[in-house]
Design a protein around this motif. Structure first.
Motif, mmCIF file in Angstrom:
data_model
loop_
_atom_site.group_PDB
_atom_site.id
_atom_site.type_symbol
_atom_site.label_atom_id
_atom_site.label_comp_id
_atom_site.label_asym_id
_atom_site.label_seq_id
_atom_site.Cartn_x
_atom_site.Cartn_y
_atom_site.Cartn_z
ATOM 1 N N ARG A 72 58.889 -33.650 -6.330
ATOM 2 C CA ARG A 72 58.373 -34.998 -6.077
ATOM 3 C C ARG A 72 57.817 -35.669 -7.345
ATOM 4 N NH1 ARG A 72 57.644 -36.853 -0.579
ATOM 5 N NH2 ARG A 72 58.915 -35.478 0.686
ATOM 6 N N ILE A 73 58.667 -35.838 -8.337
ATOM 7 C CA ILE A 73 58.281 -36.508 -9.577
ATOM 8 C C ILE A 73 58.670 -37.976 -9.477
ATOM 9 C CG2 ILE A 73 58.505 -36.530 -12.087
ATOM 10 C CD1 ILE A 73 57.231 -33.969 -10.852
ATOM 11 N N GLU A 74 57.709 -38.867 -9.692
ATOM 12 C CA GLU A 74 57.987 -40.295 -9.592
ATOM 13 C C GLU A 74 59.037 -40.725 -10.603
ATOM 14 O OE1 GLU A 74 54.587 -42.815 -9.707
ATOM 15 O OE2 GLU A 74 53.612 -41.850 -7.989
ATOM 16 N N GLU A 75 59.840 -41.685 -10.205
ATOM 17 C CA GLU A 75 60.981 -42.093 -11.022
ATOM 18 C C GLU A 75 60.561 -42.522 -12.418
ATOM 19 O OE1 GLU A 75 64.992 -44.297 -9.946
ATOM 20 O OE2 GLU A 75 63.307 -45.706 -9.929
ATOM 21 N N GLN A 76 59.477 -43.299 -12.537
ATOM 22 C CA GLN A 76 59.070 -43.790 -13.849
ATOM 23 C C GLN A 76 58.629 -42.651 -14.756
ATOM 24 O OE1 GLN A 76 59.364 -47.166 -14.955
ATOM 25 N NE2 GLN A 76 59.246 -45.892 -16.788
ATOM 26 N N VAL A 77 57.932 -41.682 -14.193
ATOM 27 C CA VAL A 77 57.506 -40.513 -14.970
ATOM 28 C C VAL A 77 58.726 -39.735 -15.439
ATOM 29 C CG1 VAL A 77 56.312 -38.281 -14.844
ATOM 30 C CG2 VAL A 77 55.275 -40.316 -13.810
ATOM 31 N N LEU A 78 59.668 -39.511 -14.531
ATOM 32 C CA LEU A 78 60.882 -38.767 -14.892
ATOM 33 C C LEU A 78 61.676 -39.510 -15.951
ATOM 34 C CD1 LEU A 78 62.733 -36.356 -14.392
ATOM 35 C CD2 LEU A 78 63.791 -37.636 -12.509
ATOM 36 N N ARG A 98 67.412 -34.320 -5.246
ATOM 37 C CA ARG A 98 67.369 -35.175 -4.067
ATOM 38 C C ARG A 98 66.331 -36.260 -4.299
ATOM 39 N NH1 ARG A 98 64.843 -31.517 0.696
ATOM 40 N NH2 ARG A 98 65.563 -33.331 1.884
ATOM 41 N N ALA A 99 66.510 -37.398 -3.645
ATOM 42 C CA ALA A 99 65.629 -38.547 -3.839
ATOM 43 C C ALA A 99 64.777 -38.781 -2.600
ATOM 44 C CB ALA A 99 66.453 -39.797 -4.145
ATOM 45 N N PHE A 100 63.577 -39.286 -2.823
ATOM 46 C CA PHE A 100 62.670 -39.683 -1.753
ATOM 47 C C PHE A 100 62.202 -41.103 -2.045
ATOM 48 C CE2 PHE A 100 62.372 -35.169 -2.442
ATOM 49 C CZ PHE A 100 62.385 -34.622 -1.170
ATOM 50 N N GLN A 101 61.930 -41.851 -1.003
ATOM 51 C CA GLN A 101 61.400 -43.195 -1.199
ATOM 52 C C GLN A 101 60.122 -43.362 -0.406
ATOM 53 O OE1 GLN A 101 63.259 -47.023 0.339
ATOM 54 N NE2 GLN A 101 63.656 -47.249 -1.855
ATOM 55 N N ASP A 102 59.078 -43.855 -1.084
ATOM 56 C CA ASP A 102 57.808 -44.114 -0.431
ATOM 57 C C ASP A 102 57.940 -45.359 0.434
ATOM 58 O OD1 ASP A 102 55.082 -45.342 -0.104
ATOM 59 O OD2 ASP A 102 54.490 -43.530 -1.176
ATOM 60 N N ALA A 103 57.657 -45.208 1.730
ATOM 61 C CA ALA A 103 57.853 -46.322 2.659
ATOM 62 C C ALA A 103 56.907 -47.484 2.375
ATOM 63 C CB ALA A 103 57.658 -45.839 4.095
ATOM 64 N N LYS A 104 55.735 -47.185 1.805
ATOM 65 C CA LYS A 104 54.758 -48.245 1.534
ATOM 66 C C LYS A 104 55.086 -49.010 0.267
ATOM 67 C CE LYS A 104 50.770 -46.150 3.850
ATOM 68 N NZ LYS A 104 49.408 -45.576 3.665
ATOM 69 N N THR A 105 55.385 -48.284 -0.808
ATOM 70 C CA THR A 105 55.572 -48.930 -2.120
ATOM 71 C C THR A 105 57.026 -49.165 -2.478
ATOM 72 O OG1 THR A 105 55.640 -46.813 -3.308
ATOM 73 C CG2 THR A 105 53.460 -47.790 -2.919
ATOM 74 N N ASN A 117 60.730 -44.633 -5.842
ATOM 75 C CA ASN A 117 61.504 -43.403 -5.679
ATOM 76 C C ASN A 117 60.834 -42.240 -6.389
ATOM 77 O OD1 ASN A 117 63.610 -44.660 -4.234
ATOM 78 N ND2 ASN A 117 64.574 -45.329 -6.134
ATOM 79 N N SER A 118 61.055 -41.060 -5.862
ATOM 80 C CA SER A 118 60.660 -39.835 -6.546
ATOM 81 C C SER A 118 61.781 -38.817 -6.359
ATOM 82 C CB SER A 118 59.339 -39.289 -6.012
ATOM 83 O OG SER A 118 59.427 -39.017 -4.637
ATOM 84 N N TYR A 119 61.772 -37.764 -7.200
ATOM 85 C CA TYR A 119 62.887 -36.820 -7.212
ATOM 86 C C TYR A 119 62.384 -35.378 -7.228
ATOM 87 C CZ TYR A 119 65.432 -41.038 -8.428
ATOM 88 O OH TYR A 119 65.946 -42.306 -8.414
ATOM 89 N N SER A 120 63.137 -34.529 -6.553
ATOM 90 C CA SER A 120 62.883 -33.088 -6.541
ATOM 91 C C SER A 120 64.207 -32.369 -6.714
ATOM 92 C CB SER A 120 62.257 -32.645 -5.214
ATOM 93 O OG SER A 120 61.007 -33.215 -5.006
ATOM 94 N N PHE A 121 64.134 -31.108 -7.111
ATOM 95 C CA PHE A 121 65.340 -30.294 -7.103
ATOM 96 C C PHE A 121 65.783 -30.075 -5.658
ATOM 97 C CE2 PHE A 121 64.042 -28.690 -11.431
ATOM 98 C CZ PHE A 121 65.150 -29.213 -12.079
ATOM 99 N N LEU A 122 67.080 -29.906 -5.504
ATOM 100 C CA LEU A 122 67.648 -29.753 -4.175
ATOM 101 C C LEU A 122 67.049 -28.550 -3.462
ATOM 102 C CD1 LEU A 122 69.757 -31.406 -2.644
ATOM 103 C CD2 LEU A 122 71.460 -29.723 -3.308
ATOM 104 N N ASN A 123 66.842 -27.453 -4.191
ATOM 105 C CA ASN A 123 66.102 -26.324 -3.632
ATOM 106 C C ASN A 123 65.541 -25.473 -4.768
ATOM 107 O OD1 ASN A 123 68.052 -24.123 -4.289
ATOM 108 N ND2 ASN A 123 69.361 -25.188 -2.825
ATOM 109 N N PRO A 124 64.551 -24.613 -4.468
ATOM 110 C CA PRO A 124 63.851 -23.861 -5.512
ATOM 111 C C PRO A 124 64.716 -22.914 -6.319
ATOM 112 C CG PRO A 124 62.597 -23.848 -3.471
ATOM 113 C CD PRO A 124 63.950 -24.412 -3.144
ATOM 114 N N SER A 125 65.896 -22.556 -5.817
ATOM 115 C CA SER A 125 66.734 -21.625 -6.566
ATOM 116 C C SER A 125 67.192 -22.214 -7.901
ATOM 117 C CB SER A 125 67.961 -21.215 -5.729
ATOM 118 O OG SER A 125 68.816 -22.322 -5.500
#
Length: 782
Positions: free
Chosen positions: A426-432, A469-476, A479-487
């Motif tokens: 869950r790293i915010e797009e701007q930070v990444l 994978r991407a996530f979007q904050d419903a309020k703001t 986008n934020s991003y995470s690895f697809l899985n920990p492996s």
């Protein structure tokens, strides 16, 4: 009610049709055994053979014209050859049928289908399903993804992105296999109000946790998700007893063993938060962690071990907990709902192949997910699909290697490493993007990489659903991003292990302090080790960029984080450059916001050696200011312990400090604030309090709370090292709401599980006595 039949595979739909038709026809239909079905999926032979024959067509992803063509072919090839001719021939399909389409099916299947009433289309099946709780309990996925349940989830979780949230539930539900794992874990959660799910990497911990959460959301709970520090969600625990909340903490002890060295969620906070959950009505907590990390935490942290939290409500999800049929259903779901082309898919339906996969010692759901994604199949001359499958099963660490090394460009690898060094979750797009651009600029300057337009956006696009994978904050809307899985993190740790050149390029191009602290260090283990030679090369560069470093978390003092990191990972280099490090001490004092008192004490204790005389002298020159910061930002009992210990460590006179009225006042304020915070989490003797309330009076119950609080306070001060003369010379003015504690004690008697915790016993899918009979039916191709 509308049910999403699309979450069922064809065999699950067949099981569903059997269940509803058994009730409608008042018979016990038999599922036709493996082999070519000859127009029969379900049959009943009562008075005569073929008394009732049912053909099931799960055409969720097809068309009516295709259905008609298939029926006509089977009519001529199979049904007409049945002996005897079925007395009643029934068609059940997941396609929604109009009355006119029903007539066309009857006409196409004459004389076998004698009435349109023998045709069960989607709407009729849904209607029958809504009238049978018993069938719904056996087909959990249908209940979970029904229109009314999804609406209920979204109503109670309005802050979630509706489109994303619904999509995730549907995606996970399609692949989910109801097994004893679910009911066992659900029982533990119901019994204890919290659940620790542990297991090996890739065994399905997060999937199980999510399905448990979804089931609770369907009962009207609100989700509070945490993928970082427990402090971030403590304030979100509602005191309103009727408010239903479920808290999910994925990887609550960290993603790797190295996190144990700097426990992201301190023992006291974990123990206290669990205690709050247990004494709060309509509140649940689910935590996941890897077995090795949990065992290490229990070994290293006495309070966590003694609390018995991780034993009392632990559910270890083990590979052996999956039956052969469970494994087969997981594999089949991935094949049925995946995007594998026929060339790849057909190999899995060979009996020799699926049997070897299911019996393989390295079978894990995560590996199955990888093997059933066509994007991972390389075009290697001479390598068959079978070779690829079993090479990866034999060597699961190779899962990401080929694609990373041969199929990604420089920009994609830079982005992956940026995400990795930031933690991967869950790293915010701007930070990444900032971290990516810092690495990109370094490569352009030092290695003649040519800049491409839209490099970051294009890299994101290429990596989505493959590595990230991407996530979007419903309020703001951010986008934020995470690895697809920990492996992927596991792979990168191994990948970087022997690549000092890549390590050096990463370290010289960081822009955030977290990029140095998350996965780099000097301790051996599952992390990226910085050896002495590499440390000698890179530490001077890090000292130069230190003043420019930022933090992902605005609450972090970057100079303190860098100094703490330096003492732990670059001890020898700090020893040789003590004078150059002094500016960090001054920067900490110049910007004292959000200081971590524990890290200040750790830095000071690490500096206290004969070989660091210069830095020790600098500490002594700033002693009062540093100690003032520590007491000002002390957050818990341990911070105060270290504060007192430092006086003995450095040989400073604590009596002299204590004699100063201002210092004594500051210490007393810290004691009272910390103890008052601890009071809200402490377990009082509720039975004794209740006895005093019932058999004497409320006044006596309140007095008992106050007496017990005082006993705890005396012990608290003694544990810090301030008993005896110091204790007698202090004012003790902490505040406790004893009446509220009595109220909590009384409420604890009335804390019942919410009425709708169970809609009924959710059961797993039916299995046969011989597991291979069911498995072979699954992999039978029409």
């Amino acid at each position: 009610m509308k049910y999403n039949l699309g979450v069922l595979n064809d065999k699950e739909f067949e099981d569903l049709c059997k269940d509803i038709l058994d009730i409608a026809l008042k018979v016990d239909l038999q599922i036709f055994k493996e082999g070519k079905d000859g127009g029969i999926d379900l049959c009943y032979s009562g008075e005569v053979e073929n008394q009732i024959v049912v053909q099931v067509k799960h055409y969720e992803r097809s068309s009516f014209s295709h259905l008609i063509a298939k029926l006509e072919k089977e009519r001529d090839d199979s049904v007409a050859k049945m002996n005897p001719i079925p007395r009643k021939y029934i068609l059940a399909t997941s396609l929604p049928l109009s009355p006119d389409q029903g007539k066309k099916i009857k006409a196409a299947m004459l004389p076998y289908i004698r009435a349109t009433n023998d045709i069960y289309g989607r709407r009729r099946i849904e209607s029958m399903l809504s009238r049978s709780d018993e069938v719904l309990q056996r087909h959990f996925k249908l209940w979970l993804t029904s229109s009314s349940v999804l609406k209920k989830m979204l109503h109670h979780n309005a802050y979630l992105n509706a489109e994303f949230f619904t999509g995730e539930i549907l995606k996970l539900s399609k692949l989910f296999v109801m097994s004893s794992n679910f009911s066992d874990a659900q029982h533990k959660l119901e019994e204890n109000r919290f659940l620790v799910i542990s297991g090996e990497p890739g065994v399905g911990k997060t999937t199980l946790a999510y399905m448990l959460v979804y089931e609770r959301l369907a009962a009207g709970y609100e989700l509070v998700y945490c993928d970082g520090r427990i402090a971030e969600i403590e304030g979100m625990l509602s005191q309103e007893p009727n408010k239903k909340q479920i808290f999910l903490m994925d990887d609550f002890l960290g993603a790797n063993l190295y996190d144990i060295n700097t426990l992201q969620n301190p023992e006291n906070k974990i123990i206290n938060f669990v205690s709050k959950i247990q004494h709060s009505k309509n509140k649940l907590l689910i935590m996941t962690t890897r077995t090795t990390i949990l065992n290490e935490a229990n070994y290293r942290f006495e309070k966590l071990h003694n609390s018995r939290i991780t034993g009392k409500s632990k559910y270890e999800l083990r590979l052996k907990d999956y039956s052969l049929v469970d494994k087969a259903r997981i594999l089949y779901n991935h094949l049925y709902f995946g995007d594998l082309g026929e060339e790849f898919r057909d190999e899995f339906f060979r009996k020799e192949t699926y049997r070897r996969i299911l019996e393989h010692t390295n079978y894990y759901p995560r590996i199955i997910q990888f093997l059933t994604d066509e994007n991972h199949y390389p075009s290697v001359p001479g390598q068959s699909v079978e070779d690829f499958i079993f090479e990866n099963l034999e060597n699961p660490e190779l899962i990401w290697a080929y694609e990373y090394d041969r199929q990604l460009g420089d920009e994609e690898r830079f982005l992956i490493m940026a995400l990795f060094t930031l933690g991967g979750i869950r790293i915010e797009e701007q930070v990444l993007e900032n971290a990516f651009e810092s690495r990109y600029a370094f490569e352009i300057k030092t290695n003649n990489i040519k800049r491409k337009p839209r490099a970051f956006k294009d890299a994101i696009k290429k990596l989505l659903d493959g590595f990230i994978r991407a996530f979007q904050d419903a309020k703001t809307g951010t986008n934020s991003y995470s690895f697809l899985n920990p492996s992927i993190i596991d792979f990168l740790l191994v990948h970087l292990d022997g690549d000092n050149d890549e390590k050096l390029r990463i370290l010289r191009s960081v822009s955030y302090i977290e990029q140095l602290s998350k996965y780099f260090g000097s301790v051996k283990g599952p992390k990226v080790v910085i050896g002495d030679r590499l440390a000698d090369d890179v530490f001077p560069d890090l000292l130069i960029i230190a003043p420019t470093l930022r933090s992902v978390d605005s609450r972090v003092c970057v100079s303190l984080e860098f100094l703490y990191l330096s003492m732990n990972s670059f001890g020898r280099q700090v020893l040789n450059r003590q004078r150059e490090v002094v500016f960090l001490l001054d920067d900490i004092l110049a910007h004292p916001e959000n200081i971590d008192a524990w890290k200040v004490s750790m830095v000071m204790m690490n500096i206290y050696t004969d070989s660091m005389e210069l830095l020790m002298a600098e500490i002594n020159a700033r002693w009062n200011r540093l100690l003032g910061l520590m007491i000002r930002y002390a957050k818990d009992e341990d911070d105060l312990k270290y504060f007192v210990e430092l006086f003995r460590h450095y040989g400073h006179d604590f009596d002299e400090y204590f004699e100063d009225e201002g210092n004594r006042y500051d210490l007393q304020c810290a004691l009272h604030l910390i103890f008052e915070g601890m009071l809200t989490d402490m377990d009082f003797s509720y039975e004794t309090i209740i006895d005093n309330y019932n058999y004497r009076s409320e006044k006596y119950a309140i007095e008992r709370v106050e007496e017990e609080a005082w006993e705890k306070y005396v012990q608290f001060v003694a544990d810090i090292g301030l008993d005896g003369d110091y204790f007698d010379r202090m004012d003790h003015e902490y505040e406790i709401d004893a009446a509220q504690t009595v109220s909590y004690a009384l409420d604890s008697l009335r804390v019942d599980h919410d009425d709708d915790y169970h809609r009924g016993k959710l059961s797993s899918q039916p299995t046969r006595e011989d597991p291979w009979e069911e498995i072979n039916r699954l992999f039978q191709k029409d």
